[in-house]
Design a protein around this motif. Structure first.
Motif, PDB file in Angstrom:
ATOM      1  N   SER A 203       0.831  -1.208   0.000  1.00  0.00           N
ATOM      2  CA  SER A 203       0.000   0.000   0.000  1.00  0.00           C
ATOM      3  C   SER A 203       0.865   1.258   0.000  1.00  0.00           C
ATOM      4  O   SER A 203       0.510   2.270  -0.614  1.00  0.00           O
ATOM      5  CB  SER A 203      -0.926   0.005   1.223  1.00  0.00           C
ATOM      6  OG  SER A 203      -0.174  -0.023   2.413  1.00  0.00           O
TER       7      SER A 203
ATOM      8  N   ALA B  33     -15.162   8.886   7.792  1.00  0.00           N
ATOM      9  CA  ALA B  33     -14.736   9.621   6.597  1.00  0.00           C
ATOM     10  C   ALA B  33     -15.191  11.079   6.666  1.00  0.00           C
ATOM     11  O   ALA B  33     -14.447  11.990   6.284  1.00  0.00           O
ATOM     12  CB  ALA B  33     -15.285   8.948   5.342  1.00  0.00           C
TER      13      ALA B  33
ATOM     14  N   VAL C 152      -3.673   9.735   5.347  1.00  0.00           N
ATOM     15  CA  VAL C 152      -4.523   8.645   5.863  1.00  0.00           C
ATOM     16  C   VAL C 152      -5.660   8.347   4.892  1.00  0.00           C
ATOM     17  O   VAL C 152      -5.964   7.187   4.606  1.00  0.00           O
ATOM     18  CB  VAL C 152      -5.080   9.011   7.255  1.00  0.00           C
ATOM     19  CG1 VAL C 152      -6.150   8.008   7.691  1.00  0.00           C
ATOM     20  CG2 VAL C 152      -3.964   9.047   8.291  1.00  0.00           C
ATOM     21  N   SER C 153      -6.292   9.405   4.358  1.00  0.00           N
ATOM     22  CA  SER C 153      -7.419   9.202   3.439  1.00  0.00           C
ATOM     23  C   SER C 153      -6.988   8.560   2.125  1.00  0.00           C
ATOM     24  O   SER C 153      -7.769   7.851   1.484  1.00  0.00           O
ATOM     25  CB  SER C 153      -8.137  10.527   3.163  1.00  0.00           C
ATOM     26  OG  SER C 153      -7.298  11.415   2.452  1.00  0.00           O
TER      27      SER C 153
ATOM     28  N   LEU D 221      -4.260   6.449   1.935  1.00  0.00           N
ATOM     29  CA  LEU D 221      -3.868   5.079   2.278  1.00  0.00           C
ATOM     30  C   LEU D 221      -5.069   4.194   2.547  1.00  0.00           C
ATOM     31  O   LEU D 221      -5.034   2.990   2.298  1.00  0.00           O
ATOM     32  CB  LEU D 221      -2.945   5.096   3.503  1.00  0.00           C
ATOM     33  CG  LEU D 221      -1.512   5.605   3.281  1.00  0.00           C
ATOM     34  CD1 LEU D 221      -0.787   5.727   4.610  1.00  0.00           C
ATOM     35  CD2 LEU D 221      -0.739   4.667   2.351  1.00  0.00           C
ATOM     36  N   GLN D 222      -6.143   4.799   3.080  1.00  0.00           N
ATOM     37  CA  GLN D 222      -7.375   4.066   3.390  1.00  0.00           C
ATOM     38  C   GLN D 222      -8.521   4.664   2.577  1.00  0.00           C
ATOM     39  O   GLN D 222      -9.180   5.595   3.034  1.00  0.00           O
ATOM     40  CB  GLN D 222      -7.682   4.159   4.891  1.00  0.00           C
ATOM     41  CG  GLN D 222      -6.604   3.591   5.794  1.00  0.00           C
ATOM     42  CD  GLN D 222      -6.516   2.087   5.689  1.00  0.00           C
ATOM     43  OE1 GLN D 222      -7.482   1.410   5.368  1.00  0.00           O
ATOM     44  NE2 GLN D 222      -5.328   1.539   5.965  1.00  0.00           N
ATOM     45  N   PRO D 223      -8.773   4.154   1.369  1.00  0.00           N
ATOM     46  CA  PRO D 223      -9.821   4.731   0.506  1.00  0.00           C
ATOM     47  C   PRO D 223     -11.203   4.781   1.153  1.00  0.00           C
ATOM     48  O   PRO D 223     -12.013   5.633   0.791  1.00  0.00           O
ATOM     49  CB  PRO D 223      -9.825   3.784  -0.701  1.00  0.00           C
ATOM     50  CG  PRO D 223      -8.444   3.192  -0.724  1.00  0.00           C
ATOM     51  CD  PRO D 223      -8.051   3.059   0.712  1.00  0.00           C
ATOM     52  N   ASN D 224     -11.466   3.880   2.117  1.00  0.00           N
ATOM     53  CA  ASN D 224     -12.775   3.889   2.780  1.00  0.00           C
ATOM     54  C   ASN D 224     -12.934   5.096   3.694  1.00  0.00           C
ATOM     55  O   ASN D 224     -14.049   5.416   4.135  1.00  0.00           O
ATOM     56  CB  ASN D 224     -12.965   2.604   3.601  1.00  0.00           C
ATOM     57  CG  ASN D 224     -11.906   2.427   4.666  1.00  0.00           C
ATOM     58  OD1 ASN D 224     -10.707   2.498   4.381  1.00  0.00           O
ATOM     59  ND2 ASN D 224     -12.319   2.203   5.898  1.00  0.00           N
ATOM     60  N   LEU D 225     -11.818   5.805   3.979  1.00  0.00           N
ATOM     61  CA  LEU D 225     -11.882   7.026   4.791  1.00  0.00           C
ATOM     62  C   LEU D 225     -11.927   8.278   3.927  1.00  0.00           C
ATOM     63  O   LEU D 225     -11.844   9.385   4.455  1.00  0.00           O
ATOM     64  CB  LEU D 225     -10.676   7.090   5.735  1.00  0.00           C
ATOM     65  CG  LEU D 225     -10.635   6.036   6.839  1.00  0.00           C
ATOM     66  CD1 LEU D 225      -9.367   6.170   7.664  1.00  0.00           C
ATOM     67  CD2 LEU D 225     -11.852   6.131   7.733  1.00  0.00           C
ATOM     68  N   LYS D 226     -12.039   8.115   2.622  1.00  0.00           N
ATOM     69  CA  LYS D 226     -12.163   9.263   1.714  1.00  0.00           C
ATOM     70  C   LYS D 226     -13.649   9.566   1.524  1.00  0.00           C
ATOM     71  O   LYS D 226     -14.424   8.680   1.144  1.00  0.00           O
ATOM     72  CB  LYS D 226     -11.507   8.963   0.377  1.00  0.00           C
ATOM     73  CG  LYS D 226     -11.414  10.168  -0.543  1.00  0.00           C
ATOM     74  CD  LYS D 226     -10.605   9.836  -1.770  1.00  0.00           C
ATOM     75  CE  LYS D 226     -10.518  11.020  -2.724  1.00  0.00           C
ATOM     76  NZ  LYS D 226      -9.801  12.166  -2.132  1.00  0.00           N
TER      77      LYS D 226
END
Length: 246
Positions: A3, A193, A235-236, A238-243
């Motif tokens: 990632s 998000a 962070v957003s 690296l973690q697409p679910n937090l976008k």
């Protein structure tokens, strides 16, 4: 590791790393400003900050087209509030990138006959308006979530239980505030998000507020807020679910 490699292969990822480094330098430089024994380090930090800023301008050369394309997509949203906020935010972001590109061309000597301060001021205005509309979108989405949560019967029981567990609260006004804060916190907990995007935009808005003289803080506050928002942006990515979507 996979990632991280994917993250650094993206232009946005590299921009976030450069941005975090830039504002980390600005914040550290502010903390060391009165330390006479650290003058050499301060000069190195200033040089690194300038290089990071120049590198970021190069990464952003194609962002105007991306922002215009994003504005075209958000024009198709069914929700009128989201459509207005996101379209205006994207258009202002596109104008900001145009100013940013002109400033980059001025810095590398491609063009000369422009007023650097005036273009920088225009860029800050467009950036500020973009953040205002993005924050308006965040507030709207949070209010929608809170309304939905408040209508839920099981959540109503949770609210009542919370109030019963706090008998020391004043009998008239304070319970209403307490209920509002409880619903707000629970709504943000259930939608990380939205919480992340709101925090990022709040941190970011201090940057143009200071440059435009609307709310002048200092280089330390700007550096710290820029550093925090950069980490949240990383962070957003690296973690697409937090976008946040849309």
């Amino acid at each position: 590791m996979e990632s991280f490699i994917k993250f650094t292969n993206q232009s946005q990822g590299r921009d976030r790393i450069f941005r975090a480094t830039q504002y980390a330098c600005a914040f550290t430089k502010y903390l060391l400003r009165n330390n006479s024994a650290r003058k050499e380090i301060v000069m190195k930090l200033k040089s690194l900050e300038s290089n990071m800023s120049s590198g970021r301008k190069l990464f952003r050369l194609g962002n105007t087209a991306n922002s215009v394309e994003a504005a075209a997509r958000t024009l198709k949203l069914s929700d009128p509030i989201l459509r207005l906020c996101l379209t205006v935010a994207n258009l202002n972001r596109a104008l900001y990138f145009i100013c940013d590109n002109v400033l980059w061309a001025r810095n590398v000597g491609l063009i000369h006959d422009i007023n650097k301060d005036r273009w920088s001021l225009h860029a800050s205005r467009y950036y500020f308006l973009s953040l205002v509309m993005s924050l308006t979108r965040d507030v709207y989405v949070i209010s929608q979530i809170m309304v939905q949560r408040a209508k839920d019967k099981s959540f109503q029981q949770k609210i009542n239980q919370h109030l019963n567990d706090s008998p020391e609260v004043a009998p008239v006004i304070i319970p209403q505030i307490d209920t509002f804060l409880f619903v707000l916190i629970e709504s943000l907990k259930s939608h990380p998000a939205v919480a992340l995007d709101t925090m990022k935009n709040i941190c970011d808005i201090f940057i143009p507020l200071d440059k435009l003289g609307i709310y002048q803080s200092n280089a330390g506050v700007v550096g710290f807020c820029g550093l925090i928002s950069s980490f949240l942006g990383i962070v957003s990515l690296l973690q697409p679910n937090l976008k946040m979507k849309p």
